[in-house]
Design an enzyme around this catalytic site. Structure first.
Site, PDB file in Angstrom:
ATOM      1  N   HIS A  13       0.862  -1.202  -0.027  1.00 16.38           N
ATOM      2  CA  HIS A  13      -0.036  -0.072   0.095  1.00 16.38           C
ATOM      3  C   HIS A  13       0.871   1.315  -0.067  1.00 16.38           C
ATOM      4  CE1 HIS A  13      -3.659   2.223   1.268  1.00 16.38           C
ATOM      5  NE2 HIS A  13      -2.910   3.241   1.357  1.00 16.38           N
ATOM      6  N   HIS A  15       1.567   5.503  -1.623  1.00 13.38           N
ATOM      7  CA  HIS A  15       1.431   6.703  -2.514  1.00 13.38           C
ATOM      8  C   HIS A  15       2.422   7.208  -3.085  1.00 13.38           C
ATOM      9  CE1 HIS A  15      -2.940   6.789  -0.822  1.00 13.38           C
ATOM     10  NE2 HIS A  15      -2.357   6.156   0.196  1.00 13.38           N
ATOM     11  N   LYS A  99      -9.630   0.271  -5.583  1.00 12.19           N
ATOM     12  CA  LYS A  99      -9.611   0.922  -4.249  1.00 12.19           C
ATOM     13  C   LYS A  99     -10.992   1.426  -4.073  1.00 12.19           C
ATOM     14  CE  LYS A  99      -7.849   2.295  -0.301  1.00 12.19           C
ATOM     15  NZ  LYS A  99      -6.827   3.076  -0.091  1.00 12.19           N
ATOM     16  N   HIS A 136     -10.582   1.197   1.837  1.00 10.01           N
ATOM     17  CA  HIS A 136     -10.263   2.402   3.049  1.00 10.01           C
ATOM     18  C   HIS A 136     -11.302   2.204   3.939  1.00 10.01           C
ATOM     19  CE1 HIS A 136      -8.444   6.049   4.923  1.00 10.01           C
ATOM     20  NE2 HIS A 136      -9.873   5.956   5.475  1.00 10.01           N
ATOM     21  N   HIS A 174      -4.521  -0.603   5.913  1.00 10.13           N
ATOM     22  CA  HIS A 174      -4.030  -0.019   7.206  1.00 10.13           C
ATOM     23  C   HIS A 174      -4.768  -0.001   8.246  1.00 10.13           C
ATOM     24  CE1 HIS A 174      -6.773   3.050   5.236  1.00 10.13           C
ATOM     25  NE2 HIS A 174      -5.943   3.441   4.214  1.00 10.13           N
ATOM     26  N   ASP A 247       1.255   2.704   3.690  1.00  7.91           N
ATOM     27  CA  ASP A 247       0.559   3.842   3.407  1.00  7.91           C
ATOM     28  C   ASP A 247       1.322   5.146   3.382  1.00  7.91           C
ATOM     29  OD1 ASP A 247      -1.805   5.282   2.964  1.00  7.91           O
ATOM     30  OD2 ASP A 247      -2.376   5.231   5.240  1.00  7.91           O
TER      31      ASP A 247
HETATM   32  C1  NCD Z   1      -3.285   9.118   2.277  1.00  3.19           C
HETATM   33  C2  NCD Z   1      -2.976  10.229   1.275  1.00  3.19           C
HETATM   34  O1  NCD Z   1      -2.468  11.092   1.722  1.00  3.19           O
HETATM   35  O2  NCD Z   1      -3.103  10.276   0.062  1.00  3.19           O
HETATM   36  N1  NCD Z   1      -3.454   9.814   3.784  1.00  3.19           N
HETATM   37  C3  NCD Z   1      -3.277   8.995   4.705  1.00  3.19           C
HETATM   38  O3  NCD Z   1      -3.519   9.868   5.825  1.00  3.19           O
HETATM   39  N2  NCD Z   1      -3.214   7.600   4.823  1.00  3.19           N
HETATM   40  C4  NCD Z   1      -4.707   8.437   2.014  1.00  3.19           C
HETATM   41  C5  NCD Z   1      -5.239   7.457   2.579  1.00  3.19           C
HETATM   42  O4  NCD Z   1      -4.490   6.210   2.398  1.00  3.19           O
HETATM   43  O5  NCD Z   1      -6.124   7.297   3.543  1.00  3.19           O
HETATM   44 ZN    ZN Z   2      -3.333   5.079   1.872  1.00  3.74          ZN
END
Ligand code: NCD
Ligand code: ZN
Length: 346
Positions: A13, A15, A99, A136, A174, A247
């Site tokens: 996971h 970003h 997702k 999520h 998460h 995450d």
């Molecule tokens: C994530 C993001 O900033 O893209 N933020 C987070 O607090 N985890 C989005 C997500 O996974 O909820």
């Molecule tokens: Zn995330």
């Protein structure tokens, strides 16, 4: 024991954002992991196979020379996701799942799903085509207390979907609560959960030590100590349906240190070392490789990596800031000392 070699881990996971930020951060994940599941919450979101393929190409071109890091793509479910989108995703070699963001639940989730029931035909097609649903898992009802949103989501959304689509493979992303640990533990091999390094290492007090701590704010928000301890047990016990997913979610320093700070913790810089720190708490590394490198590929029906990594017990200090284009990025545990260091990565 002061060194430990395990099969190279994956991040289930992650970003990575987009250019020009992508170019700054990708190297951190590529230095640590063999593969990662790439979250689709860009603006605009990654909604179909064409979007995913062009994003994948941008990621591949941003990789450091010689890197074999492999991005595994996901699509962002919206109220308008069609059955055609699902069938095209199933035909693609690089898309592993879709997702689900309940609309408004987190960063860049405004285009998410407003009514779960309306997605049932899509879930049915995903079940038939063996695509994974990444969730999520927080209620988006504003009246629900923020610390209860995960528990409420299990009851009013996740469990009904599990009952209706028993063969649909779901990753509860998460997780942050003992309730989620118990729920996932009680289900079969079609349900798994990712656990982040930060939810293993901080509880909700860490959001307020000596003042408000924006770099500890993420969604789902950290919970009470009893929940953190349940996550440590879930990660270290070696059960097949729990695995690593950082995450890691970068936001520029000025967006975090603000009157309305963004949710997201950046852990990619030292993710493996942070997980090792969490296992150090339990003084038991016997399931470290299972959690980091075996359970994820098994659930995703992908081969286990061939390469190995080695970590060594030796203290080192994280940088206080990282460069983030025209701003700074504050890594999780910035300026603090970790006990384990990644020393070899084939
Ligand atoms: C994530 C993001 O900033 O893209 N933020 C987070 O607090 N985890 C989005 C997500 O996974 O909820
Ligand atoms: Zn995330």
């Amino acid at each position: 024991m002061d060194t430990l070699s395990i099969i190279k881990p994956d991040d289930w996971h992650l970003h990575l954002r987009d250019s020009p930020y992508l170019q700054k951060i990708l190297v951190h994940s590529a230095n640590q992991f063999a593969r990662a599941i790439i979250m689709p919450n860009l603006t605009p979101p990654v909604r179909n196979s064409n979007d995913a393929e062009s994003y994948r190409q941008r990621i591949l071109s941003a990789l450091p020379q010689g890197s074999n890091f492999q991005p595994l793509m996901t699509l962002y479910l919206t109220d308008n996701t069609s059955l055609d989108d699902i069938h095209q995703a199933a035909e693609s070699n690089s898309i592993v799942g879709l997702k689900l963001y309940p609309a408004g639940a987190t960063t860049n989730s405004d285009a998410g799903v407003t009514d779960l029931k309306k997605m049932y035909p899509v879930f049915d097609a995903m079940q038939q085509r063996n695509l994974v649903l990444q969730v999520h898992g927080e209620s988006n009802k504003k009246e629900v207390d923020i610390f209860d949103r995960e528990k409420v989501f299990i009851e009013d959304s996740l469990d009904p979907v599990r009952r209706q689509f028993p063969e649909l493979r779901i990753v509860f992303e998460h997780i942050t609560t003992a309730d989620a640990v118990d729920y996932v533990s009680s289900e079969n091999s079609h349900l798994a959960a990712t656990i982040t390094p930060h939810h293993l290492l901080i509880n909700r007090n860490d959001l307020f030590t000596g003042g408000i701590r924006p770099h500890h704010y993420c969604l789902p928000v950290a919970k009470r100590e009893q929940h953190r301890l349940a996550l440590i047990t879930a990660a270290t016990k070696g059960k097949a349906n729990f695995f690593a997913g950082t995450d890691s979610a970068p936001h520029a320093r000025n967006k975090k240190e603000s009157s309305c700070g963004c949710a997201g913790i950046y852990s990619a810089f030292s993710a493996i070392e942070l997980y090792a720190e969490a296992f150090e708490i339990s003084q038991n590394f016997s399931n470290f490789e299972a959690f980091m490198s075996l359970n994820g590929p098994t659930f995703y029906q992908l081969p286990v990596n061939q390469d190995k990594i080695t970590i060594q017990k030796s203290c080192w200090t994280l940088p206080t800031t990282l460069n983030y284009v025209d701003d700074e990025l504050i890594p999780f545990k910035a300026g603090q000392t970790l006990q384990w260091r990644l020393i070899e990565n084939a």
